[in-house]
Each structure stands twice: as C-alpha cells, then as structure tokens.
Design a protein around this motif. Structure first.
Motif, PDB file in Angstrom:
ATOM      1  N   ARG A  37      37.149  35.963  32.292  1.00 40.90           N
ATOM      2  CA  ARG A  37      38.120  36.237  31.879  1.00 40.90           C
ATOM      3  C   ARG A  37      38.716  37.771  32.467  1.00 40.90           C
ATOM      4  O   ARG A  37      39.607  38.126  32.703  1.00 40.90           O
ATOM      5  CB  ARG A  37      38.315  36.178  30.429  1.00 40.90           C
ATOM      6  N   ASN A  38      37.689  38.646  32.318  1.00 37.79           N
ATOM      7  CA  ASN A  38      37.697  40.037  32.832  1.00 37.79           C
ATOM      8  C   ASN A  38      38.221  40.184  34.283  1.00 37.79           C
ATOM      9  O   ASN A  38      39.289  40.970  34.544  1.00 37.79           O
ATOM     10  CB  ASN A  38      36.689  40.992  32.587  1.00 37.79           C
ATOM     11  N   LEU A  39      37.515  39.221  35.017  1.00 35.03           N
ATOM     12  CA  LEU A  39      37.815  39.003  36.539  1.00 35.03           C
ATOM     13  C   LEU A  39      39.388  38.770  36.773  1.00 35.03           C
ATOM     14  O   LEU A  39      40.190  39.301  37.583  1.00 35.03           O
ATOM     15  CB  LEU A  39      36.999  38.241  37.216  1.00 35.03           C
ATOM     16  N   VAL A  40      39.771  37.726  36.029  1.00 29.83           N
ATOM     17  CA  VAL A  40      41.198  37.098  36.105  1.00 29.83           C
ATOM     18  C   VAL A  40      42.144  38.630  35.669  1.00 29.83           C
ATOM     19  O   VAL A  40      43.248  38.569  36.330  1.00 29.83           O
ATOM     20  CB  VAL A  40      41.415  35.998  35.207  1.00 29.83           C
ATOM     21  N   ARG A  41      41.869  39.082  34.572  1.00 35.28           N
ATOM     22  CA  ARG A  41      42.826  40.075  33.874  1.00 35.28           C
ATOM     23  C   ARG A  41      43.049  41.040  35.134  1.00 35.28           C
ATOM     24  O   ARG A  41      43.996  41.755  34.983  1.00 35.28           O
ATOM     25  CB  ARG A  41      42.140  40.700  32.759  1.00 35.28           C
ATOM     26  N   SER A  42      41.918  41.244  35.992  1.00 33.84           N
ATOM     27  CA  SER A  42      42.041  42.534  37.047  1.00 33.84           C
ATOM     28  C   SER A  42      42.617  42.231  38.200  1.00 33.84           C
ATOM     29  O   SER A  42      42.944  42.925  39.028  1.00 33.84           O
ATOM     30  CB  SER A  42      40.601  42.939  37.279  1.00 33.84           C
ATOM     31  N   GLY A  43      43.115  40.791  38.263  1.00 36.35           N
ATOM     32  CA  GLY A  43      43.854  40.425  39.221  1.00 36.35           C
ATOM     33  C   GLY A  43      43.159  39.778  40.395  1.00 36.35           C
ATOM     34  O   GLY A  43      43.628  39.340  41.393  1.00 36.35           O
ATOM     35  N   ARG A  44      41.923  39.470  40.183  1.00 36.28           N
ATOM     36  CA  ARG A  44      41.160  38.797  41.185  1.00 36.28           C
ATOM     37  C   ARG A  44      40.505  37.381  40.592  1.00 36.28           C
ATOM     38  O   ARG A  44      40.245  37.178  39.460  1.00 36.28           O
ATOM     39  CB  ARG A  44      39.700  39.547  41.417  1.00 36.28           C
TER      40      ARG A  44
END
Length: 66
Positions: A37-44
C-alpha cells in the motif's frame, strides 16, 4: 482509495508473495500488505516493483531499533 483494478493487482501480488506462509501468520501478511500500500501511495505501482517490495517485506522483519 485504489480503484478495483489496483485492488485486484495488490491482492494478486500479496497472494503470490505470501503463498508459502502458513495461514495463521497474519502478522507477516499484514506487514507485506502495508508495504505494498505504501508503495502504491508513493506513485510506484509496477508489478515488478510491487513483487520486489513484497519479497523485501518478507525478508526484513520489523525491529524496534532504528
């Protein structure tokens, strides 16, 4: 909130990365899901990046020391 397609991708990557975990190891599965989830939130959100981050979360257990 991710759309349905992103949710399905995250679920598929989570299931693949955690396939070898015993069913009762929900703590590790939650840690991997949070990393994704954190990775997706960072745009990746490429599949390769998600799988790499998921595997990394499996290998690196959280610690209370910085």
């Amino acid at each position: 909130m991710p759309d349905a397609e992103m949710t399905a991708l995250l679920q598929a990557v989570l299931d693949e990365v955690c396939a070898e975990l015993p069913p009762w190891d929900t703590t590790t599965r939650e840690r991997v899901a949070e990393r994704l989830r954190n990775l997706v939130r960072s745009g990746r959100s490429s599949v390769d990046e998600l799988k790499r981050a998921g595997r990394d979360a499996l290998i690196r257990a959280p610690t209370m020391w910085p």
